[in-house]
Motif scaffolding. Structure first.
Motif, short mmCIF file in Angstrom:
data_model
loop_
_atom_site.label_atom_id
_atom_site.label_comp_id
_atom_site.label_asym_id
_atom_site.label_seq_id
_atom_site.Cartn_x
_atom_site.Cartn_y
_atom_site.Cartn_z
N THR A 101 0.84 -1.20 0.00
CA THR A 101 0.00 0.00 0.00
C THR A 101 0.87 1.23 0.00
O THR A 101 2.00 1.22 0.48
N LYS A 102 0.32 2.31 -0.54
CA LYS A 102 1.05 3.57 -0.57
C LYS A 102 0.87 4.35 0.72
O LYS A 102 1.71 5.12 1.11
N SER A 103 -0.26 4.14 1.39
CA SER A 103 -0.49 4.84 2.65
C SER A 103 -1.37 4.01 3.55
O SER A 103 -2.11 3.15 3.09
N ARG A 104 -1.27 4.29 4.83
CA ARG A 104 -2.12 3.61 5.80
C ARG A 104 -3.34 4.50 6.05
O ARG A 104 -3.20 5.67 6.38
N GLU A 105 -4.51 3.93 5.90
CA GLU A 105 -5.72 4.68 6.17
C GLU A 105 -6.26 4.25 7.52
O GLU A 105 -6.22 3.08 7.88
N LYS A 106 -6.78 5.22 8.27
CA LYS A 106 -7.28 4.95 9.60
C LYS A 106 -8.77 5.26 9.66
O LYS A 106 -9.24 6.24 9.10
N ILE A 107 -9.50 4.40 10.35
CA ILE A 107 -10.90 4.66 10.64
C ILE A 107 -11.08 4.56 12.15
O ILE A 107 -10.48 3.70 12.80
N ASN A 108 -11.85 5.47 12.69
CA ASN A 108 -12.12 5.49 14.13
C ASN A 108 -13.56 5.04 14.36
O ASN A 108 -14.45 5.35 13.57
N ILE A 109 -13.75 4.32 15.44
CA ILE A 109 -15.07 3.82 15.79
C ILE A 109 -15.38 4.20 17.23
O ILE A 109 -14.56 3.97 18.12
N TRP A 110 -16.53 4.79 17.42
CA TRP A 110 -17.05 5.12 18.76
C TRP A 110 -18.30 4.28 18.96
O TRP A 110 -19.10 4.12 18.03
N ALA A 111 -18.47 3.73 20.15
CA ALA A 111 -19.66 2.91 20.41
C ALA A 111 -20.14 3.10 21.84
O ALA A 111 -19.38 3.50 22.73
N SER A 112 -21.41 2.81 22.02
CA SER A 112 -22.02 2.87 23.34
C SER A 112 -22.89 1.63 23.55
O SER A 112 -23.60 1.21 22.64
N VAL A 113 -22.82 1.06 24.76
CA VAL A 113 -23.64 -0.08 25.13
C VAL A 113 -24.28 0.19 26.49
O VAL A 113 -23.81 1.03 27.26
N SER A 114 -25.35 -0.52 26.76
CA SER A 114 -26.00 -0.46 28.06
C SER A 114 -26.52 -1.85 28.37
O SER A 114 -26.33 -2.78 27.59
N MET A 115 -27.22 -1.98 29.49
CA MET A 115 -27.76 -3.30 29.83
C MET A 115 -28.81 -3.75 28.81
O MET A 115 -29.14 -4.92 28.74
N LEU A 116 -29.30 -2.82 27.99
CA LEU A 116 -30.25 -3.17 26.94
C LEU A 116 -29.55 -3.60 25.65
O LEU A 116 -30.19 -3.93 24.68
N GLY A 117 -28.21 -3.53 25.64
CA GLY A 117 -27.45 -3.92 24.46
C GLY A 117 -26.82 -2.73 23.77
O GLY A 117 -26.53 -1.72 24.40
N LYS A 118 -26.64 -2.85 22.45
CA LYS A 118 -26.01 -1.79 21.66
C LYS A 118 -26.89 -0.55 21.69
O LYS A 118 -28.09 -0.60 21.46
N VAL A 119 -26.27 0.59 21.98
CA VAL A 119 -27.00 1.86 21.97
C VAL A 119 -26.71 2.58 20.66
O VAL A 119 -27.63 2.94 19.92
N ALA A 120 -25.43 2.77 20.35
CA ALA A 120 -25.07 3.49 19.13
C ALA A 120 -23.65 3.14 18.71
O ALA A 120 -22.81 2.83 19.54
N ILE A 121 -23.41 3.21 17.41
CA ILE A 121 -22.07 3.05 16.83
C ILE A 121 -21.88 4.17 15.82
O ILE A 121 -22.80 4.48 15.05
N HIS A 122 -20.70 4.76 15.84
CA HIS A 122 -20.42 5.87 14.93
C HIS A 122 -19.00 5.73 14.42
O HIS A 122 -18.09 5.45 15.20
#
Length: 122
Positions: A31-52
């Motif tokens: 590869t010519k360059s390294r690409e980065k992706i960031n992931i933010w997530a939230s969980v609660s006792m009800l399970g997955k809340v949000a992913i961004h």
């Protein structure tokens, strides 16, 4: 209670580690360059809340945008009477703009939540 965290992954980071079928050799890509992706997530006792996902490095403006776009709408659906947000000590989590935004949405402590449910104020 909602738990949140974020992490980054390099998409083109071939270091020979990964999941492979048995007896399959690793073939490194060029590869010519390294690409980065960031992931933010939230969980609660009800399970997955949000992913961004996002590309830029996190700062207080990016974090506030994630909260307002990904977390708050979904958290209000799941917890219409309020929620407690748990996060680590990354500086952007406690930056002034972020804290003012959070203060405008909800009480800061569990004590404030319980007193609010009882209709009491300090």
């Amino acid at each position: 209670m909602l738990f949140t965290d974020e992490t980054g992954f390099y998409i083109n980071d071939y270091n020979g580690k990964g999941w492979f079928k048995p007896n399959e050799d690793f073939i490194a890509g060029v590869t010519k360059s390294r690409e980065k992706i960031n992931i933010w997530a939230s969980v609660s006792m009800l399970g997955k809340v949000a992913i961004h996902t996002y590309r830029e490095n996190i700062n207080q403006d990016v974090y506030k945008e994630i909260l307002s776009m990904a977390l708050v709408p979904r958290a209000r659906e799941l917890y219409p009477y309020g929620f407690y947000l748990q996060y680590d000590n990354l500086r952007v989590h406690t930056a002034g703009r972020v804290m003012r935004y959070l203060d405008s949405l909800m009480p800061r402590t569990l004590q404030d939540i319980f007193l609010g449910l009882l209709g009491l104020q300090i």
